[in-house]
Motif scaffolding. Sequence first.
Motif, PDB file in Angstrom:
ATOM      1  N   TRP A  22      15.629  72.484  12.809  1.00  0.00           N
ATOM      2  CA  TRP A  22      16.437  71.332  13.207  1.00  0.00           C
ATOM      3  C   TRP A  22      15.618  70.238  13.888  1.00  0.00           C
ATOM      4  N   PRO A  23      14.686  70.555  14.811  1.00  0.00           N
ATOM      5  CA  PRO A  23      13.849  69.481  15.361  1.00  0.00           C
ATOM      6  C   PRO A  23      13.022  68.761  14.298  1.00  0.00           C
ATOM      7  N   VAL A  24      12.505  69.531  13.324  1.00  0.00           N
ATOM      8  CA  VAL A  24      11.737  68.902  12.248  1.00  0.00           C
ATOM      9  C   VAL A  24      12.624  67.979  11.434  1.00  0.00           C
ATOM     10  N   LEU A  25      13.850  68.436  11.151  1.00  0.00           N
ATOM     11  CA  LEU A  25      14.786  67.593  10.404  1.00  0.00           C
ATOM     12  C   LEU A  25      15.128  66.334  11.190  1.00  0.00           C
ATOM     13  N   GLY A  26      15.306  66.477  12.517  1.00  0.00           N
ATOM     14  CA  GLY A  26      15.569  65.293  13.338  1.00  0.00           C
ATOM     15  C   GLY A  26      14.424  64.313  13.296  1.00  0.00           C
ATOM     16  N   ALA A  33      14.472  56.675   8.933  1.00  0.00           N
ATOM     17  CA  ALA A  33      15.252  55.494   9.315  1.00  0.00           C
ATOM     18  C   ALA A  33      14.348  54.366   9.779  1.00  0.00           C
ATOM     19  N   TRP A  34      13.295  54.711  10.502  1.00  0.00           N
ATOM     20  CA  TRP A  34      12.318  53.715  10.947  1.00  0.00           C
ATOM     21  C   TRP A  34      11.654  53.034   9.744  1.00  0.00           C
ATOM     22  N   ALA A  35      11.199  53.825   8.785  1.00  0.00           N
ATOM     23  CA  ALA A  35      10.546  53.254   7.602  1.00  0.00           C
ATOM     24  C   ALA A  35      11.519  52.394   6.798  1.00  0.00           C
ATOM     25  N   LEU A  36      12.753  52.866   6.674  1.00  0.00           N
ATOM     26  CA  LEU A  36      13.754  52.106   5.923  1.00  0.00           C
ATOM     27  C   LEU A  36      14.060  50.783   6.605  1.00  0.00           C
ATOM     28  N   ALA A  37      14.206  50.810   7.938  1.00  0.00           N
ATOM     29  CA  ALA A  37      14.485  49.577   8.677  1.00  0.00           C
ATOM     30  C   ALA A  37      13.340  48.581   8.546  1.00  0.00           C
ATOM     31  N   ALA A  38      12.103  49.077   8.641  1.00  0.00           N
ATOM     32  CA  ALA A  38      10.946  48.184   8.536  1.00  0.00           C
ATOM     33  C   ALA A  38      10.858  47.555   7.149  1.00  0.00           C
ATOM     34  N   LEU A  48       7.169  45.339  14.449  1.00  0.00           N
ATOM     35  CA  LEU A  48       7.544  46.729  14.181  1.00  0.00           C
ATOM     36  C   LEU A  48       6.728  47.244  13.006  1.00  0.00           C
ATOM     37  N   PRO A  49       5.605  47.888  13.286  1.00  0.00           N
ATOM     38  CA  PRO A  49       4.812  48.438  12.182  1.00  0.00           C
ATOM     39  C   PRO A  49       5.535  49.611  11.532  1.00  0.00           C
ATOM     40  N   SER A  50       5.279  49.803  10.263  1.00  0.00           N
ATOM     41  CA  SER A  50       5.876  50.924   9.550  1.00  0.00           C
ATOM     42  C   SER A  50       5.178  52.225   9.943  1.00  0.00           C
ATOM     43  N   PRO A  51       5.834  53.371   9.687  1.00  0.00           N
ATOM     44  CA  PRO A  51       5.161  54.645   9.982  1.00  0.00           C
ATOM     45  C   PRO A  51       3.829  54.792   9.264  1.00  0.00           C
TER      46      PRO A  51
END
Length: 267
Positions: A22-26, A33-38, A48-51
């Motif tokens: 579950w932590p890995v999934l989180g 979500a970060w990559a999608l937002a960027a 906001l740099p991408s991952p």
Amino acid sequence: MPRSPDVRRSPQVLRRAGEFGWPVLGLVTVVGAWALAAAVLDVPEIILPSPVAVLDAFLRVPGYLLDEAMGTLLVIVLGFALAVGAGLVIGVAIAASRIVELMFAPLLVAFNAVPKVALAPLLVVWMGFGSQPKVVMALLVCFFPVVLSVASGLTSTPVELVELARSLRASRVQTFLRFRFPSALPQIFVGLKVAMPLAAVGAVIGEFSAGDEGLGFVIMQSGANSDTALAFAAIALLGVMSVALFYALILAERTLLPWVRETTSQR
């Protein structure tokens, strides 16, 4: 017909797998979500740099970042250890004496309310540059939760344990060592788990003001140079260290206090 050992063991295996899965999934969800937002919002890299950009920044200077992380880790561990030692002494004193509590508890609350960032320049004046002001800043930031958890745990011993100690004619020291302190340990560990991430915050604050090394210094310098991806890489590395230290405390709690999970709903 009795169940086989494999069948009985399967729920435990699933629970153990869930504790890691579950932590890995989180993490994957947040990074996704970060990559999608960027990408969708087309945010400039300097904001906001991408991952991927953050990973590239880490791979550009991995040795440098890891060396700085080791310096920050040392500050965190030293500051946390000093806070635990001082917190135990003061917490025991407050729990043992009503007079001490009345005299010093309000001062501790007032001191905790002081923004520690305001003390950083003073620590530099008093101690100079180097590791000392950074360690002291980490100590100051994470000190109060330890004191509070120790004092609260020692003053909330179950009545039946106190009555048992009296029936056994235990001395005050024996009552403390055999009954009060073991009973307070679960609550003390709660305070320690709150204090550990705060020690990381204090170390970074100290590195902002009094250091020429450490992840805090890297974050400050990267921001000044508009290298946001490198700053994010340092922040991510700091987060990884904090999580590792936090789970090390959880492991220590489960090892030292095995009865807590067996006698409560923490399963």
